[in-house]
Design an enzyme around this catalytic site. Structure first.
Site, short mmCIF file in Angstrom:
data_model
loop_
_atom_site.label_atom_id
_atom_site.label_comp_id
_atom_site.label_asym_id
_atom_site.label_seq_id
_atom_site.Cartn_x
_atom_site.Cartn_y
_atom_site.Cartn_z
N ASN A 146 2.66 5.05 34.70
CA ASN A 146 4.00 4.42 34.73
C ASN A 146 5.15 5.41 34.67
OD1 ASN A 146 3.35 4.99 32.06
ND2 ASN A 146 4.50 3.25 31.26
N GLU A 244 -0.65 6.97 22.05
CA GLU A 244 0.60 6.28 22.37
C GLU A 244 0.20 5.08 23.21
OE1 GLU A 244 3.26 7.26 21.03
OE2 GLU A 244 3.13 9.41 20.72
N CYS A 278 6.63 1.44 28.39
CA CYS A 278 6.06 1.02 27.11
C CYS A 278 7.14 0.49 26.17
CB CYS A 278 5.28 2.16 26.46
SG CYS A 278 6.16 3.71 26.51
N GLU A 456 4.84 12.03 19.29
CA GLU A 456 5.12 13.04 20.31
C GLU A 456 6.61 13.27 20.33
OE1 GLU A 456 2.96 11.28 23.79
OE2 GLU A 456 1.73 13.08 23.54
P1 NDP Z 1 -4.93 2.80 30.93
O1 NDP Z 1 -5.33 2.86 29.51
O2 NDP Z 1 -5.69 1.96 31.84
O3 NDP Z 1 -4.95 4.25 31.60
C1 NDP Z 1 -4.34 5.35 31.00
C2 NDP Z 1 -5.13 6.60 31.33
O4 NDP Z 1 -6.42 6.48 30.72
C3 NDP Z 1 -5.39 6.80 32.81
O5 NDP Z 1 -5.38 8.17 33.11
C4 NDP Z 1 -6.78 6.22 32.99
O6 NDP Z 1 -7.47 6.74 34.10
C5 NDP Z 1 -7.43 6.67 31.71
N1 NDP Z 1 -8.63 5.93 31.36
C6 NDP Z 1 -9.05 4.72 31.80
N2 NDP Z 1 -10.23 4.38 31.22
C7 NDP Z 1 -10.56 5.40 30.41
C8 NDP Z 1 -11.66 5.64 29.53
N3 NDP Z 1 -12.68 4.78 29.39
N4 NDP Z 1 -11.67 6.79 28.82
C9 NDP Z 1 -10.67 7.69 28.93
N5 NDP Z 1 -9.61 7.52 29.75
C10 NDP Z 1 -9.55 6.38 30.48
O7 NDP Z 1 -3.40 2.40 30.89
P2 NDP Z 1 -2.45 2.11 32.14
O8 NDP Z 1 -2.58 3.16 33.14
O9 NDP Z 1 -2.66 0.71 32.58
O10 NDP Z 1 -1.02 2.31 31.47
C11 NDP Z 1 -0.27 1.24 31.01
C12 NDP Z 1 -0.36 1.13 29.50
O11 NDP Z 1 0.11 2.32 28.88
C13 NDP Z 1 0.53 0.03 28.96
O12 NDP Z 1 -0.15 -0.72 27.99
C14 NDP Z 1 1.69 0.77 28.31
O13 NDP Z 1 2.36 0.08 27.32
C15 NDP Z 1 1.02 2.00 27.84
N6 NDP Z 1 1.99 3.07 27.69
C16 NDP Z 1 2.27 3.51 26.43
C17 NDP Z 1 3.23 4.48 26.22
C18 NDP Z 1 3.50 4.98 24.86
O14 NDP Z 1 4.00 6.08 24.77
N7 NDP Z 1 3.22 4.26 23.80
C19 NDP Z 1 3.96 5.07 27.33
C20 NDP Z 1 3.58 4.55 28.61
C21 NDP Z 1 2.60 3.59 28.76
P3 NDP Z 1 -7.47 5.95 35.52
O15 NDP Z 1 -6.09 6.03 36.02
O16 NDP Z 1 -8.45 6.70 36.29
O17 NDP Z 1 -7.88 4.54 35.22
#
Ligand code: NDP
Length: 475
Positions: A146, A244, A278, A456
């Site tokens: 995102n 996060e 987020c 962070e």
């Molecule tokens: P995901 O958890 O699906 O993916 C985040 C990352 O984790 C991607 O690189 C993904 O890879 C990877 N991933 C997926 N499955 C695994 C696994 N089993 N083990 C390790 N890594 C894995 O989240 P989204 O991409 O859908 O992001 C959106 C979410 O992130 C929302 O809930 C949002 O609120 C949160 N967010 C939180 C923030 C914060 O700072 N608190 C900031 C921004 C977003 P791949 O792309 O290959 O699936």
């Protein structure tokens, strides 16, 4: 043109490359390697070998590299922003700000990298006490799609400034800008192999980072369920971990607030990045006596938002990042409206006609909401603003705190007693007053409850990447 198709990462598990698709057009933006656990292992091994020379460098030498990379990023801002918009979907003006934000984060950590000193004391009983603060070794970072450049900066900046090596896994659907940013750091003089990027499916590459025995710390940003999985893999190896995770930020608007300013703040805070942030405003509580006036202001502003391909010059909101997210949001609205939990004031539908060939969604305002509405209880990661009235501050704070999340929150008022109660009682890692979403690089960022652990941003992030060693010298 048909809707773009994004194949879930795990369907690529056995092929060598993964296509990166523009969510506005279906255009192929690029292809990346579908990495394996073996690739992660090779990256960790070469990062471990490179680590000692980087770790012993003076903070000012590391700063030189970070400042140099920031300058390169700034000089390439236009091209990098164009790439970010094409792979992620956000409007070009947001991409430009994000690229500049990445440079600013590097500059911030460069500016404090000379200050990462330890401590010293002396007593006649124990002699000299020296507390040194040392980098850990190879760390891991997993980031979402995102806000990829900023979130990458939050991890790369403190890890490198404090002398660590880092293996970074970008999101499979938005890896290209991150790869270019790594290139800028290397071009600015970062020793080879200190920062490694491994692309590929989360369950393969992400899990391999989380469970690699030589990765000493993991910083993860993404969904709650993925965070749990990452934590469960890292915990048995006693790794340091920062999570996060998601958020469902409340915004509380009191009757004395400047309603015009608050309405603009709500619309910017919710529809920025097509609602996929987020800390977006995800639930809005407005004092009953001004609800009608406020909802009218919101509706006027929301109806004026221009939706389109982020590369267009006057576009306010791009597409949703993926087909799956688009359908998820439709379902959350449908369950809310069909269940009688609230009504659509404007928007509410996927846009799929005319010039809109991508995963577009109407900017949506929902009103008359019940606290049990799916859009109030679940995180909605898209352009949907639900509004609920409140009669007393007690009610507003209790409703605001009634989710599993605790990332951000804001209160809009000029009453100092209300401000002080809200700041104290809202369960969130960050509370804004008369603003929402903005974050300078100096302050800590992170959540409470299911929104995560650790912080962070700012000097606080360094605690994740440094550990103390106590040395006692008896003369
Ligand atoms: P995901 O958890 O699906 O993916 C985040 C990352 O984790 C991607 O690189 C993904 O890879 C990877 N991933 C997926 N499955 C695994 C696994 N089993 N083990 C390790 N890594 C894995 O989240 P989204 O991409 O859908 O992001 C959106 C979410 O992130 C929302 O809930 C949002 O609120 C949160 N967010 C939180 C923030 C914060 O700072 N608190 C900031 C921004 C977003 P791949 O792309 O290959 O699936």
């Amino acid at each position: 043109m048909d809707k773009p198709v994004q194949t879930p990462a795990d369907e690529h598990e056995h092929s060598n490359t993964i296509p990166v698709i523009n969510p506005a057009t279906g255009e192929l933006v690029g292809k990346v390697n579908s990495g394996t656990a073996g690739d992660v292992d090779a990256a960790v091994t070469s990062a471990s070998e490179a680590f000692p020379k980087w770790a012993v460098k003076d903070g000012t030498e590391r700063a030189k590299v970070l400042f140099g990379a920031a300058a390169l990023v700034r000089s390439r801002q236009a091209d990098l922003a164009n790439l970010l918009t094409r792979e992620q979907g956000k409007p070009l003006k947001e991409s430009k700000n994000e690229i500049a934000g990445f440079a600013k984060i590097l500059e911030y950590y460069a500016s404090i990298s000379g200050l990462l000193k330890g401590d010293y004391g002396h007593s006649s009983a124990y002699g000299h006490a020296i507390v040194s603060r040392n980098p850990l070794g190879v760390c891991g970072a997993i980031i979402p799609w995102n806000v990829p450049a900023i979130i990458m900066g939050w991890k790369v900046g403190p890890a490198l400034a404090s002398g660590n090596a880092l293996v970074l896994k970008p999101a499979t659907t938005a890896p290209l800008t991150c790869m270019q940013l790594v290139g800028c750091l290397v071009e600015a003089g970062l020793p080879g192999n200190i920062l490694q990027i491994v692309t590929g499916p989360g369950p393969v590459v992400g899990e391999a980072i989380a469970e690699h025995p030589d990765v000493r710390a993991v910083s993860f940003t993404g969904e709650v369920a993925t965070g749990r999985r990452v934590a469960s893999l890292a915990a048995p190896l006693f790794k340091r971990i920062t999570l996060e995770l998601g958020g469902s930020d409340p915004m509380i608007v009191c009757k004395d607030a400047d309603l015009t300013v608050a309405a603009k703040g709500a619309v910017a805070g919710r529809f920025f990045n097509c609602g996929q942030t987020c800390t977006a405003v995800k639930r809005l509580f407005v004092e009953s006596s001004v609800e009608e006036e406020f909802v009218h202001k919101l509706e006027t502003l929301i109806r004026s938002l221009k939706v389109g391909n982020g590369l267009g010059s006057d576009v306010d909101m791009g597409p949703i990042h993926s087909l799956a997210q688009q359908h998820l949001i439709s379902g959350q609205i449908e369950r809310t409206v069909d269940g009688g939990f609230g009504k659509i004031t404007t928007g509410g539908k996927e846009i799929g006609e005319g010039d809109h060939t991508g995963f577009f969604f109407e900017p949506t305002l929902l009103s008359g909401l019940d606290p049990e509405a799916p859009v109030m209880r679940e995180e909605v990661f898209g352009p949907v603003l639900p509004v609920m009235p409140f009669d007393s501050l007690d009610d507003a704070i209790s409703a605001a705190n009634s989710t599993q999340f605790g990332l951000g929150a804001s209160v809009w008022t000029h009453d100092s007693r209300v401000i002080s109660r809200a700041c104290e009682e809202l369960q969130a890692g960050i509370v804004w007053v008369n603003q929402h979403l903005k974050l300078p690089p100096e302050v800590p960022f992170g959540g409470t409850k299911d929104s995560g652990i650790g912080r962070e941003n700012g000097r606080y992030a360094l605690d994740h990447y440094l550990e103390e060693k106590t040395i006692l010298i008896k003369p």
